[in-house]
Write an enzyme that holds these catalytic residues in place. Sequence first.
Site, PDB file in Angstrom:
ATOM      1  CG  ASP A  94       2.844  -2.591  -8.349  1.00 43.95           C
ATOM      2  OD1 ASP A  94       2.979  -2.276  -9.556  1.00 43.95           O
ATOM      3  OD2 ASP A  94       1.836  -3.186  -7.918  1.00 43.95           O
ATOM      4  CD  GLU A 135      -2.047   3.248  -5.909  1.00 45.34           C
ATOM      5  OE1 GLU A 135      -2.879   2.423  -6.319  1.00 45.34           O
ATOM      6  OE2 GLU A 135      -0.921   2.925  -5.505  1.00 45.34           O
ATOM      7  NE  ARG A 166      -4.118  -1.661  -0.086  1.00 43.53           N
ATOM      8  CZ  ARG A 166      -4.081  -2.620  -1.002  1.00 43.53           C
ATOM      9  NH1 ARG A 166      -3.047  -2.701  -1.827  1.00 43.53           N
ATOM     10  NH2 ARG A 166      -5.053  -3.480  -1.104  1.00 43.53           N
ATOM     11  CG  HIS A 187      -1.957  -0.868  -7.670  1.00 45.10           C
ATOM     12  ND1 HIS A 187      -2.375  -0.111  -6.618  1.00 45.10           N
ATOM     13  CD2 HIS A 187      -2.215  -2.151  -7.324  1.00 45.10           C
ATOM     14  CE1 HIS A 187      -2.890  -0.890  -5.673  1.00 45.10           C
ATOM     15  NE2 HIS A 187      -2.798  -2.139  -6.086  1.00 45.10           N
TER      16      HIS A 187
END
Length: 331
Positions: free
Chosen positions: A258, A263, A234, A295
């Site tokens: 990632d 985001e 996260r 992601h």
Amino acid sequence: MRVIFFSAKAYDQQFFNAANEKFGFTIKFLEAPLTKSTAVLAKGYNVACVFVNDLISADELQELANQGVGLIALRCAGYNNIDLKAAQELGIKVVRVPAYSPYSVAEHTIALILTLNRKTHRAYNLVKEGNFSLNGLLGFDLHNKTVGLIGLGKIGLCTARILKGFGCRVLGYDIAEPKEAASIGIEFTTPDDLYAQSDIVSLHCPLTPGTYHIINPDSIKKMKKGVMLINTSRGALIDTKAVIEGLKHEHISYLGLDVYEEESDLFFEDLSNKVIQDDVFMRLLSFNNVLITGHQAFFTSNALQNIAEITLQNIEDYKNKLELKNEIVCS
């Protein structure tokens, strides 16, 4: 049962339509994210299916309740994006997909580690230009390196197994030691000891009030100089500005992400023809020792199939008034 999907992409439609052949729900897919203004589109639907970057505050929940929605089906594991207290007060149940494919995220974690280490992304571009020089591409053996894992759930344990296959020493920390840890060869320890000993630190924990900005100026100071930091969990586990300072002062030598704490305004969309307004994110991109993916760690056919099947089974259980084994309740 009528289900409306928000933030739906073509791949969501592909996998959910295939899985729905078993259930026969009436499904509507919307590309638009869930907001207070789009929530009115849920009129006539029993269930709203949302993704990790749909921000579901009390306002959105109230509007969904007004439209007759009784269930929020998260097609993801994380649930920090929903106001569970407001959902409970409105009588809306919330379910999620607690595990879909730990291998997908674990393997992407290893991909980030290997790419940052051996600089294969940079080598690819150099060779495309006819440059076969090895200058700037020096890496290190993973064998005998110490890797610290914060979070030892299914994904963390899967990552540990892969790392042990490389011959790494694996340290681990979680709020409780899982029974599988010792048999895998994980040395359970404290966060401070993990930071001090690890050549690579990788995050695999949920976002909670206790883990928010777990990577901060203090924790970074406790890490080895030259550490590699990886986050496939996260975004808000990391204080991004603190990490940027760590990169600038060369305390952090490699960063693989990632996920990113802001985001929701960036990931899952094609912004290639737009000027990105997030100055912090653009500063991250300016470092040649930072690797960011959008992601995508979960993004395998195996995981998407499991997500679709588990999500629709959650809805089926709700329809049949069965126990919701994947329900999230406000603690």
